[in-house]
Design a protein around this motif. Structure first.
Motif, PDB file in Angstrom:
ATOM      1  N   LEU A  58       0.781  -1.235   0.000  1.00 43.27           N
ATOM      2  CA  LEU A  58       0.000   0.000   0.000  1.00 43.27           C
ATOM      3  C   LEU A  58       0.816   1.291   0.000  1.00 43.27           C
ATOM      4  O   LEU A  58       0.432   2.237  -0.697  1.00 43.27           O
ATOM      5  CB  LEU A  58      -0.949   0.002   1.199  1.00 43.27           C
ATOM      6  N   PRO A  59       1.944   1.418   0.734  1.00 43.50           N
ATOM      7  CA  PRO A  59       2.537   2.752   0.934  1.00 43.50           C
ATOM      8  C   PRO A  59       2.945   3.496  -0.331  1.00 43.50           C
ATOM      9  O   PRO A  59       2.397   4.574  -0.615  1.00 43.50           O
ATOM     10  CB  PRO A  59       3.738   2.458   1.841  1.00 43.50           C
ATOM     11  N   LEU A  60       3.902   3.003  -1.109  1.00 50.38           N
ATOM     12  CA  LEU A  60       4.364   3.770  -2.270  1.00 50.38           C
ATOM     13  C   LEU A  60       3.258   3.926  -3.303  1.00 50.38           C
ATOM     14  O   LEU A  60       3.020   5.030  -3.804  1.00 50.38           O
ATOM     15  CB  LEU A  60       5.597   3.115  -2.892  1.00 50.38           C
ATOM     16  N   ALA A  61       2.601   2.830  -3.643  1.00 51.36           N
ATOM     17  CA  ALA A  61       1.544   2.904  -4.654  1.00 51.36           C
ATOM     18  C   ALA A  61       0.410   3.801  -4.186  1.00 51.36           C
ATOM     19  O   ALA A  61      -0.098   4.638  -4.945  1.00 51.36           O
ATOM     20  CB  ALA A  61       1.021   1.505  -4.966  1.00 51.36           C
ATOM     21  N   GLY A  62       0.007   3.635  -2.928  1.00 50.04           N
ATOM     22  CA  GLY A  62      -1.093   4.438  -2.413  1.00 50.04           C
ATOM     23  C   GLY A  62      -0.754   5.905  -2.312  1.00 50.04           C
ATOM     24  O   GLY A  62      -1.559   6.772  -2.686  1.00 50.04           O
ATOM     25  N   LEU A  63       0.437   6.222  -1.784  1.00 46.19           N
ATOM     26  CA  LEU A  63       0.838   7.621  -1.682  1.00 46.19           C
ATOM     27  C   LEU A  63       0.971   8.265  -3.052  1.00 46.19           C
ATOM     28  O   LEU A  63       0.578   9.425  -3.245  1.00 46.19           O
ATOM     29  CB  LEU A  63       2.166   7.728  -0.922  1.00 46.19           C
ATOM     30  N   THR A  64       1.526   7.533  -4.009  1.00 43.64           N
ATOM     31  CA  THR A  64       1.638   8.066  -5.373  1.00 43.64           C
ATOM     32  C   THR A  64       0.268   8.415  -5.921  1.00 43.64           C
ATOM     33  O   THR A  64       0.037   9.527  -6.428  1.00 43.64           O
ATOM     34  CB  THR A  64       2.329   7.051  -6.294  1.00 43.64           C
ATOM     35  N   ALA A  65      -0.652   7.468  -5.832  1.00 41.69           N
ATOM     36  CA  ALA A  65      -1.999   7.695  -6.358  1.00 41.69           C
ATOM     37  C   ALA A  65      -2.684   8.853  -5.648  1.00 41.69           C
ATOM     38  O   ALA A  65      -3.279   9.732  -6.285  1.00 41.69           O
ATOM     39  CB  ALA A  65      -2.823   6.415  -6.232  1.00 41.69           C
ATOM     40  N   LEU A  66      -2.603   8.879  -4.335  1.00 36.46           N
ATOM     41  CA  LEU A  66      -3.278   9.918  -3.557  1.00 36.46           C
ATOM     42  C   LEU A  66      -2.708  11.301  -3.849  1.00 36.46           C
ATOM     43  O   LEU A  66      -3.468  12.265  -4.073  1.00 36.46           O
ATOM     44  CB  LEU A  66      -3.150   9.612  -2.060  1.00 36.46           C
TER      45      LEU A  66
END
Length: 314
Positions: free
Chosen positions: A127-135
């Motif tokens: 979740l962290p890198l992918a989620g932060l990128t998307a958000l």
């Protein structure tokens, strides 16, 4: 401790599994016993030396920026986390050296949030890198809101799959590019799938004749150029893959550690707004195979490496 590391740039063969020095815990950091760490394209691009112009290496380099695990030692000034807390983190420094493909990582509290209780450690690590990128791209660069039509590229991938879910949560209609075998998966995420490649512009225009309000590029090159052509008047463009976006009037984005953003993602996962699909897991010592699979660029969701957790650990 045991870790994956490399002493020079190169292909997957430079990755070695063995003993490295134990991390030191700064006053504002915690020592995390790693349960899982996800593979991102930036990991093998760093290993290949593609980011040497912007990130200094301090060899040996332990790769990996994503982590899920358990706090085993808080720094002396830390009040945010205690021993035994389950956490996730995007643990990136401004140089390459101390990554997450290891038994332990010393993580500044600014890079961490509590692990979503409904996700496994493997899912949470994705979740962290992918989620932060998307958000950060959707809310800051593209300012996506209710009623927008958003084009997301590589919508079945790690970043793209989270972006589809987040954009839908923000009230947008989402068109997502993906290979035909992943079209049903994109639909499950809430997107309208279209095949990438030749004829992409025509396929998107068939769904959005007036153009898209925002385009999220994760591919670059021709895909970026076509995205710019598909924008409606006043449309916004952002890329995480190609700096040429600046010449097209768009934004180039490089994900930043942000504890507040990460906590928001954790909350959304606990609310079942976000899911993380783990395509394949590898034990830590097989990280080279995980890098090779990621570099092929055809993975649905995330690739994750796992770290053994013995009864006496922690």
């Amino acid at each position: 401790m045991k870790a994956i590391s490399y002493r020079s740039y190169g292909g997957p063969e430079v990755l070695a599994y063995g003993e490295v020095r134990d991390p030191k815990v700064a006053p504002d950091a915690v020592l995390v016993k790693v349960r899982a760490a996800s593979v991102n394209p930036v990991d093998w691009k760093c290993r290949d030396g593609h980011l040497d112009a912007i990130l200094d290496p301090v060899f040996p380099v332990i790769p990996g920026w994503d982590v899920s695990g358990v706090v085993v030692q808080p720094g002396v000034s830390v009040t945010e986390f205690a021993t035994g807390d389950e956490v996730i983190g995007y643990v990136r420094e401004d140089f390459l050296s101390r990554g997450t493909f290891a038994e332990y990582v010393a993580a500044p509290v600014r890079t961490l949030a509590r692990k979503p209780r409904n996700l496994s450690f493997e899912e949470a690590a994705g979740l962290p890198l992918a989620g932060l990128t998307a958000l950060q791209v959707l809310t800051r660069a593209l300012e996506v809101g209710e009623g927008d039509v958003v084009l997301v590229h590589a919508a079945a991938g790690g970043v793209g799959s989270v972006a589809v879910q987040l954009a839908r949560h923000l009230g947008a209609r989402v068109i997502g590019t993906a290979s035909e075998r992943n079209h049903d998966y994109v639909r499950e995420l809430g997107g309208e799938p279209v095949s990438h490649g030749d004829g992409l512009a025509e396929r998107v225009r068939a769904l959005a004749p007036e153009g898209v309000d925002a385009a999220f590029d994760t591919v670059g090159g021709e895909t970026l150029r076509v995205s710019a052509e598909l924008l409606a008047p006043g449309g916004r463009l952002a890329s995480v893959a190609d700096g040429a976006v600046l010449g097209l009037g768009g934004r180039y984005c490089f994900v930043r550690p942000d504890a507040t953003d990460l906590a928001r993602l954790s909350d959304l996962a606990e609310q079942d707004v976000l899911t993380v699909h783990v395509a394949k897991t590898f034990p830590l010592e097989e990280a080279a195979a995980a890098h090779e699979l990621s570099a092929r660029g055809r993975t649905r969701g995330k690739i994750v490496v796992t770290v053994p957790w013995g009864d006496g650990d922690g």
